[in-house]
Design an enzyme around this catalytic site. Structure first.
Site, PDB file in Angstrom:
ATOM      1  N   VAL A 190       0.829  -1.212   0.000  1.00  0.00           N
ATOM      2  CA  VAL A 190       0.000   0.000   0.000  1.00  0.00           C
ATOM      3  C   VAL A 190       0.862   1.261   0.000  1.00  0.00           C
ATOM      4  O   VAL A 190       0.677   2.154  -0.835  1.00  0.00           O
ATOM      5  CB  VAL A 190      -0.971  -0.009   1.211  1.00  0.00           C
ATOM      6  N   LYS A 194      14.519  -2.731   1.829  1.00  0.00           N
ATOM      7  CA  LYS A 194      13.489  -2.068   1.003  1.00  0.00           C
ATOM      8  C   LYS A 194      13.891  -0.622   0.712  1.00  0.00           C
ATOM      9  O   LYS A 194      13.708  -0.133  -0.404  1.00  0.00           O
ATOM     10  CB  LYS A 194      12.123  -2.081   1.724  1.00  0.00           C
ATOM     11  N   ARG A 207      -6.306  -3.566  -5.018  1.00  0.00           N
ATOM     12  CA  ARG A 207      -6.155  -5.020  -5.006  1.00  0.00           C
ATOM     13  C   ARG A 207      -4.748  -5.349  -5.470  1.00  0.00           C
ATOM     14  O   ARG A 207      -4.291  -4.780  -6.470  1.00  0.00           O
ATOM     15  CB  ARG A 207      -7.154  -5.676  -5.982  1.00  0.00           C
ATOM     16  N   GLU A 208      -4.078  -6.241  -4.777  1.00  0.00           N
ATOM     17  CA  GLU A 208      -2.764  -6.653  -5.257  1.00  0.00           C
ATOM     18  C   GLU A 208      -2.933  -7.277  -6.636  1.00  0.00           C
ATOM     19  O   GLU A 208      -3.932  -7.922  -6.924  1.00  0.00           O
ATOM     20  CB  GLU A 208      -2.122  -7.649  -4.281  1.00  0.00           C
ATOM     21  N   GLY A 248     -13.695 -21.168  -6.566  1.00  0.00           N
ATOM     22  CA  GLY A 248     -12.349 -21.673  -6.750  1.00  0.00           C
ATOM     23  C   GLY A 248     -11.795 -22.256  -5.477  1.00  0.00           C
ATOM     24  O   GLY A 248     -12.513 -22.849  -4.669  1.00  0.00           O
ATOM     25  N   GLY A 265      -7.542 -15.757  -0.223  1.00  0.00           N
ATOM     26  CA  GLY A 265      -6.316 -15.728   0.582  1.00  0.00           C
ATOM     27  C   GLY A 265      -5.778 -14.321   0.576  1.00  0.00           C
ATOM     28  O   GLY A 265      -6.541 -13.359   0.455  1.00  0.00           O
ATOM     29  N   CYS A 288      -5.299  -9.623   3.177  1.00  0.00           N
ATOM     30  CA  CYS A 288      -6.409  -8.787   3.652  1.00  0.00           C
ATOM     31  C   CYS A 288      -7.663  -9.556   4.055  1.00  0.00           C
ATOM     32  O   CYS A 288      -8.084  -9.470   5.213  1.00  0.00           O
ATOM     33  CB  CYS A 288      -6.759  -7.746   2.598  1.00  0.00           C
ATOM     34  N   LYS A 301      -3.070 -15.022  -5.874  1.00  0.00           N
ATOM     35  CA  LYS A 301      -3.781 -14.712  -7.122  1.00  0.00           C
ATOM     36  C   LYS A 301      -2.760 -14.271  -8.158  1.00  0.00           C
ATOM     37  O   LYS A 301      -1.622 -13.949  -7.803  1.00  0.00           O
ATOM     38  CB  LYS A 301      -4.852 -13.654  -6.895  1.00  0.00           C
TER      39      LYS A 301
HETATM   40  P1  NAD Z   1       3.134  -4.729   4.025  1.00  0.00           P
HETATM   41  O1  NAD Z   1       3.480  -5.710   5.057  1.00  0.00           O
HETATM   42  O2  NAD Z   1       3.375  -5.038   2.580  1.00  0.00           O
HETATM   43  O3  NAD Z   1       3.922  -3.346   4.309  1.00  0.00           O
HETATM   44  C1  NAD Z   1       4.025  -2.749   5.569  1.00  0.00           C
HETATM   45  C2  NAD Z   1       5.390  -2.089   5.631  1.00  0.00           C
HETATM   46  O4  NAD Z   1       5.483  -1.290   6.809  1.00  0.00           O
HETATM   47  C3  NAD Z   1       6.537  -3.103   5.706  1.00  0.00           C
HETATM   48  O5  NAD Z   1       7.453  -2.825   4.669  1.00  0.00           O
HETATM   49  C4  NAD Z   1       7.152  -2.849   7.087  1.00  0.00           C
HETATM   50  O6  NAD Z   1       8.547  -3.070   7.117  1.00  0.00           O
HETATM   51  C5  NAD Z   1       6.797  -1.398   7.318  1.00  0.00           C
HETATM   52  N1  NAD Z   1       6.762  -0.953   8.717  1.00  0.00           N
HETATM   53  C6  NAD Z   1       6.120  -1.536   9.763  1.00  0.00           C
HETATM   54  N2  NAD Z   1       6.250  -0.785  10.879  1.00  0.00           N
HETATM   55  C7  NAD Z   1       6.982   0.305  10.526  1.00  0.00           C
HETATM   56  C8  NAD Z   1       7.422   1.456  11.224  1.00  0.00           C
HETATM   57  N3  NAD Z   1       7.144   1.660  12.517  1.00  0.00           N
HETATM   58  N4  NAD Z   1       8.161   2.364  10.558  1.00  0.00           N
HETATM   59  C9  NAD Z   1       8.446   2.181   9.256  1.00  0.00           C
HETATM   60  N5  NAD Z   1       8.043   1.124   8.532  1.00  0.00           N
HETATM   61  C10 NAD Z   1       7.307   0.197   9.161  1.00  0.00           C
HETATM   62  O7  NAD Z   1       1.634  -4.331   4.261  1.00  0.00           O
HETATM   63  P2  NAD Z   1       0.552  -3.887   3.162  1.00  0.00           P
HETATM   64  O8  NAD Z   1       0.092  -5.082   2.418  1.00  0.00           O
HETATM   65  O9  NAD Z   1       1.065  -2.704   2.422  1.00  0.00           O
HETATM   66  O10 NAD Z   1      -0.659  -3.451   4.117  1.00  0.00           O
HETATM   67  C11 NAD Z   1      -0.583  -2.283   4.912  1.00  0.00           C
HETATM   68  C12 NAD Z   1      -1.969  -1.997   5.457  1.00  0.00           C
HETATM   69  O11 NAD Z   1      -2.857  -1.695   4.385  1.00  0.00           O
HETATM   70  C13 NAD Z   1      -2.606  -3.158   6.221  1.00  0.00           C
HETATM   71  O12 NAD Z   1      -3.377  -2.643   7.264  1.00  0.00           O
HETATM   72  C14 NAD Z   1      -3.505  -3.791   5.169  1.00  0.00           C
HETATM   73  O13 NAD Z   1      -4.600  -4.477   5.740  1.00  0.00           O
HETATM   74  C15 NAD Z   1      -3.974  -2.584   4.393  1.00  0.00           C
HETATM   75  N6  NAD Z   1      -4.322  -2.885   3.002  1.00  0.00           N
HETATM   76  C16 NAD Z   1      -3.571  -3.745   2.262  1.00  0.00           C
HETATM   77  C17 NAD Z   1      -3.913  -4.004   0.941  1.00  0.00           C
HETATM   78  C18 NAD Z   1      -3.128  -4.976   0.109  1.00  0.00           C
HETATM   79  O14 NAD Z   1      -3.634  -5.396  -0.935  1.00  0.00           O
HETATM   80  N7  NAD Z   1      -1.935  -5.373   0.510  1.00  0.00           N
HETATM   81  C19 NAD Z   1      -5.037  -3.365   0.368  1.00  0.00           C
HETATM   82  C20 NAD Z   1      -5.753  -2.467   1.145  1.00  0.00           C
HETATM   83  C21 NAD Z   1      -5.395  -2.238   2.473  1.00  0.00           C
END
Ligand code: NAD
Length: 450
Positions: free
Chosen positions: A21, A44, A166-167, A270, A274, A277, A338
């Protein structure tokens, strides 16, 4: 008036957490604004600053390179200087705890860091908020209460702004959102966030819905839970359709969705949902209702149960044709939850592979993005992972399609089964369900009667 208050001028944005995100939003916002990403994982940070995306997403590589070259995007560790910011947005993970409730420790840590350094990032007025998915009440407790306690009300405003990307199509989704939801503690904070989107997404941001912090937070959980429930409902209908000779899942759905009250989109059956989220957000809402609100969640729990049974359904198909899978070579195509992503969090493929291995099968697995995947040692010890699709399929006794990657669909059934000892394909994603089945191939698909 400071520079970024002038309409049309680049705003100064701080994003904490550069995962799926944070990085996706970062590269999009950096087309217009000045963006700093704070990321705790040094690898990263290094990769982003070199213009190399640590995650796989369509279109992200080009946007990231442009953003780095233009100087509008930079990543650094949380200890580095923050600079003055108009909007600060927390995008860190909110994983499930053992019991299914939401672990807010990453959000809490990020907020602690921010509230210790307000003078460093706030020169005039800053909107500070959360984009991570968090239970209702979190933004109030972790942001608004701290603003009030710290007497920052004339300098900081709180907001919650859920993300719906969406990823696999993250950039496309984030650039063209169906809606942008902004929960805010006051008008000033809401308008800063609104401007950030309007100026970077252009007139596409006219679908902004403003609401209370709590409504925004709940809206995100409800949206994901509804979509997960829709998938489980489709899978339950598929279970029924499979047992009715002559019935066809797609026709049933088509006929059903012709009713304008029913939306046929996202009604695929399907191997189950997974990813990072749906599973955690359904659990999060169930636990919130149970522990904090004393509300029963019959439908959500049923959606969860139906989903948990999907790997077994795939194994049932296999066992109908291969009575004893012990020692048999089973090829699994696709590990990602996916297509279009390298994310394997909560991927149904991992569950199927584990069950196969626990039953003594000799499991081989392939994924086009295998080299990018963070696969646990546990899985590596049990499963033969290969970047060669031929090695995966050769002399196998069955193939299970778990991710509908274009590569597999383009190959077609004949090429997939060509070198298999026993030409049995279990299609966990209904990827070939509308194709002619060449003779000599046994084809089974979710939702399709035998
Ligand atoms: P992710 O695990 O890919 O990324 C989170 C990042 O935050 C990691 O790189 C981690 O190292 C970093 N991080 C954690 N604590 C930190 C801190 N204190 N300081 C600096 N960096 C820090 O997570 P994501 O998939 O991007 O999801 C993030 C949020 O967004 C979640 O709450 C998720 O539910 C929500 N979300 C995700 C998606 C998705 O498709 N992945 C879609 C919508 C919402």
């Amino acid at each position: 008036m400071h520079q970024s208050e002038v309409l049309g001028k680049a705003m100064r944005i701080l994003i904490i957490g550069a995962g799926y995100v944070g990085l996706s939003m970062g590269v999009i916002l950096a087309e217009k604004h000045d963006v700093l990403l704070l990321e705790m994982d040094p690898s990263k940070v290094e990769s982003i600053n070199k213009g190399q995306s640590p995650i796989f997403e369509d279109k992200i590589a080009e946007l990231l390179q442009n953003a780095i070259q233009s100087g509008r995007l930079k990543a650094q560790s949380p200890e580095g200087p923050l600079g003055y910011r108009d909007v600060v947005m927390v995008c860190v993970g909110t994983p499930s705890r053992e019991d299914g409730s939401v672990n807010l420790s990453y959000v809490d840590d990020a907020m602690k860091l921010l509230f210790e350094r307000v003078d460093e990032f706030c020169d005039n007025y800053t909107a500070v908020g959360i984009k991570s998915t968090v239970p209702p009440g979190t933004t109030k407790t972790l942001v608004l209460d701290k603003i009030e306690k710290g007497h920052f009300t004339d300098r900081l405003g709180a907001f919650f702004n859920p993300e719906f990307l969406r990823e696999g199509t993250a950039i496309e989704d984030a650039k063209n959102p169906d809606r942008i939801i902004i929960g805010a503690s006051n008008e000033k904070a809401a308008s800063l966030v609104q401007r950030m989107y309007m100026e970077s997404l252009g007139n596409k941001a006219d679908n902004i819905l403003t609401m209370s912090l709590e409504s925004g937070e709940l809206c995100k959980y409800v949206s994901n839970s509804f979509l997960a429930t829709k998938i489980s409902f489709a899978n339950e209908i598929a279970n029924i359709t499979e047992r009715i000779p002559g019935a066809d899942f797609d026709s049933v759905v088509k006929g059903m969705a012709a009713d304008s009250r029913i939306c046929g989109k996202f009604f695929g059956s399907g191997a189950g949902y997974g990813g990072s989220c749906f599973p955690k957000d359904v659990s999060g809402l169930i636990m919130l209702a149970k522990n904090d609100l004393n509300v029963a969640t019959h439908i959500l729990q049923a959606a969860q149960r139906v989903n948990a049974e999907r790997p077994q359904r795939i194994l049932d198909f296999l066992k109908e044709h291969v009575s004893d899978i012990k020692g048999k070579k089973i090829a699994v195509l696709g590990i990602a939850f996916k297509p279009g992503t390298d994310d394997i969090r909560e991927s149904p493929a991992l569950k199927v592979m584990k069950q196969l291995s626990d039953n003594g099968a000799n499991v081989w697995a392939h994924d086009p993005l295998l080299s990018r995947m963070e696969i646990s040692e546990d899985i590596k010890n049990q499963i033969n992972l290969t970047e060669s699709i031929n090695e995966c399929l050769k002399n196998s006794d069955a193939c299970i399609l778990m991710t509908e990657w274009k590569e597999y669909i383009d190959m077609g059934l004949e090429a997939i089964t060509d070198t298999m000892s026993n030409k049995l394909l279990i299609d966990g994603r209904r990827a070939f369900v509308n194709r002619d089945i060449p003779s000599g191939i046994t084809y089974r698909a979710i939702g399709r009667p035998n």
